[in-house]
Enzyme design. Structure first.
Site, PDB file in Angstrom:
ATOM      1  N   ALA A  24       0.811  -1.226   0.000  1.00  0.00           N
ATOM      2  CA  ALA A  24       0.000   0.000   0.000  1.00  0.00           C
ATOM      3  C   ALA A  24       0.840   1.270   0.000  1.00  0.00           C
ATOM      4  CB  ALA A  24      -0.926  -0.007   1.208  1.00  0.00           C
ATOM      5  N   HIS A 119      -3.807  -9.790  -4.782  1.00  0.00           N
ATOM      6  CA  HIS A 119      -5.138  -9.596  -4.177  1.00  0.00           C
ATOM      7  C   HIS A 119      -6.175  -9.193  -5.219  1.00  0.00           C
ATOM      8  CE1 HIS A 119      -3.541  -9.006   0.217  1.00  0.00           C
ATOM      9  NE2 HIS A 119      -2.836  -9.894  -0.450  1.00  0.00           N
ATOM     10  N   CYS A 130     -21.464 -16.797 -13.809  1.00  0.00           N
ATOM     11  CA  CYS A 130     -20.896 -17.297 -15.075  1.00  0.00           C
ATOM     12  C   CYS A 130     -19.399 -16.959 -15.223  1.00  0.00           C
ATOM     13  CB  CYS A 130     -21.686 -16.766 -16.277  1.00  0.00           C
ATOM     14  SG  CYS A 130     -21.455 -15.010 -16.624  1.00  0.00           S
TER      15      CYS A 130
HETATM   16 ZN   LIG Z   1     -22.972 -13.849 -15.431  1.00  0.00          ZN
END
Ligand SMILES: [Zn+2]
Length: 245
Positions: A24, A119, A130
């Site tokens: 950071a 991350h 999906c």
């Molecule tokens: Zn989707």
């Protein structure tokens, strides 16, 4: 600091085989708050459950309402001298890649090509049903128009930022590639990370065990300072300006 600058440049030129690991601290100079700094750290200002997986799944609207406040700052953030410096080192052939704990996408924006985001990134979202990816920019403009929570245009699934939330495992691929990269490098440059939290703290340990040189550029002390070859306690952007890279 002149001596450190000279040693740093000599080391990179001599080895041609460095990798950077950033936390950071490299992005605070771009106006992105450090998560853990006392007083200004983000976690002190927000409820952590907003960015926990269970909290998000329970109430994604809450996350996107919070994002309406924080997103404009993040979207406006620009890379600083530290990000640009690393991108130039890579173009020069001195740096093989950047491993980062940051989710702000600023290394890529600065021109770094070989970036491993441990991350994830808040610059994109993923459909939890999906697995299709979408740019955060597009999704946030829908949220600002009143679609909260935003849903996947393909399947109607929940869209989650592709950054690691509390309670989620780190994505395996960038971590495994980072281990390979550090194993094959002669220098590890740590920038803006306190190295207090695993698994990040494992990278300098790995570098040292392979006989690599360790460079630490961080305002605060780290547990690895005594074992490092060069320790620079200065703002990252200012240090890069001194190097003239
Ligand atoms: Zn989707």
């Amino acid at each position: 600091m002149e001596r450190e600058v000279r040693l740093f440049l000599e080391l990179l030129e001599k080895t041609n085989s460095a990798v950077a690991f950033t936390g950071a601290g490299i992005s605070t100079e771009s106006g992105i708050p450090d998560y853990r700094s006392p007083g200004t750290g983000m976690w002190e200002k927000m409820d952590q459950s907003v960015v926990s997986l269970s909290g998000f799944l329970r109430n994604p609207e809450n996350y996107y309402s919070y994002a309406m406040e924080s997103y404009p700052v993040r979207a406006a953030a620009r890379p600083n001298a530290g990000h640009y410096g690393l991108a130039r080192l890579e173009k020069r052939g001195w740096l093989k890649g950047v491993i980062t704990q940051n989710v702000d996408g600023l290394h890529t924006k600065a021109g770094s090509e070989n970036v491993f985001e441990l991350h994830g990134s808040v610059r994109r979202v993923v459909c939890l049903q999906c697995r299709e990816y979408y740019p955060m920019e597009d999704v946030m403009s829908r949220v600002f128009e009143g679609e909260n929570p935003p849903l996947c245009p393909e399947c109607g699934g929940i869209l989650k930022p592709d950054a690691v939330f509390f309670g989620e495992a780190l994505p395996e691929e960038p971590w495994e590639r980072s281990i390979d990269l550090v194993s094959d490098s002669e220098v590890l440059i740590v920038m803006g990370s306190s190295l207090l939290v695993a698994p990040a703290s494992g990278l300098p340990r790995l570098a040292l065990s392979k006989g690599a040189a360790l460079v630490i550029i961080n305002l605060m002390e780290t547990p690895f300072d005594d074992e490092a070859d060069i320790v620079i306690r200065e703002k990252i952007g200012e240090f890069f300006e001194e190097t003239g890279i």
